[in-house]
Design a protein around this motif. Structure first.
Motif, short mmCIF file in Angstrom:
data_model
loop_
_atom_site.label_atom_id
_atom_site.label_comp_id
_atom_site.label_asym_id
_atom_site.label_seq_id
_atom_site.Cartn_x
_atom_site.Cartn_y
_atom_site.Cartn_z
N LEU A 6 -23.96 -83.88 23.94
CA LEU A 6 -23.32 -84.92 24.75
C LEU A 6 -22.87 -86.11 23.90
N GLY A 7 -23.37 -86.21 22.68
CA GLY A 7 -23.01 -87.32 21.82
C GLY A 7 -21.88 -87.05 20.85
N ALA A 8 -21.26 -85.86 20.94
CA ALA A 8 -20.17 -85.52 20.01
C ALA A 8 -19.10 -84.71 20.73
N PRO A 9 -17.84 -84.87 20.33
CA PRO A 9 -16.79 -84.02 20.93
C PRO A 9 -17.10 -82.55 20.66
N HIS A 10 -16.64 -81.69 21.56
CA HIS A 10 -16.89 -80.26 21.42
C HIS A 10 -15.56 -79.52 21.34
#
Length: 195
Positions: free
Chosen positions: A22-26
């Motif tokens: 949830l803390g990084a683009p995927h």
């Protein structure tokens, strides 16, 4: 709609998002990146504060604290689920529209947006209806993998509080007639105090 959201969120996690943070683009298939959950909401919270929609320092702190607490939860997605973005087909199926705000999100977050939108548009929703919708959502998500449907009511209501902050500028527009403070469910919000 709760069953539909739980199903698509569970399916997205099972097929693609199980390794997302949830803390990084995927990245999807190495091409398109879904924005992370935390960064855009941190910016939005601060923008609401600067523009006077979030003058309460305690709610601001609680909103940021909530973002930190959910970072390690399983990732689903957020697509701004509200009545204006859902069509019901003649057969009773659901078609969701408008993915402009697509980001990663914890399970239950998109359903909380629907609850906030419905309440701010039509009035207070009885807590029993919210509890039933959340149970329906959890069961549908859990059918994809045990534990995905573990969104507890306090966390869900904290998500609703965060949505109320982010939706505040739209009061009086787009059908949002009721301030959240007047339609908030009658219950306490235990995550770091009220947001």
């Amino acid at each position: 709609m709760a069953a539909h959201l739980g199903d698509v969120h569970g399916a997205a996690w099972s097929t693609e998002l199980r390794h997302a943070s949830l803390g990084a683009p995927h990245r999807l298939n190495g091409e398109y990146a879904i924005r992370d959950f935390i960064t855009p909401r941190r910016h939005a919270i601060e923008q609401r504060h600067r523009t006077g929609y979030l003058p309460d320092a305690r709610r601001r702190w609680a909103a940021h604290t909530l973002l930190e607490r959910v970072e390690d939860l399983p990732a689903a997605f957020y697509k701004d689920t509200n009545p204006r973005n859902v069509l019901v087909t003649a057969e009773g199926g659901l078609v969701t529209l408008d993915v402009d705000d697509l980001t990663l999100a914890p399970f239950g977050y998109d359903l909380a947006k629907l609850v906030v939108t419905l309440a701010m548009t039509h009035g207070r929703i009885p807590l029993a209806v919210i509890v039933n919708a959340l149970a329906t959502y959890n069961a549908a998500a859990d059918a994809h993998h045990p534990g995905l449907g573990a969104v507890a009511l306090p966390l869900f209501l904290a998500f609703a509080e965060l949505h109320s902050i982010l939706t505040a500028p739209y009061l009086g527009r787009g059908g949002y007639r009721n301030p959240w403070e007047s339609v908030r469910p009658d219950t306490a919000y235990p995550l770091g105090g009220e947001l």
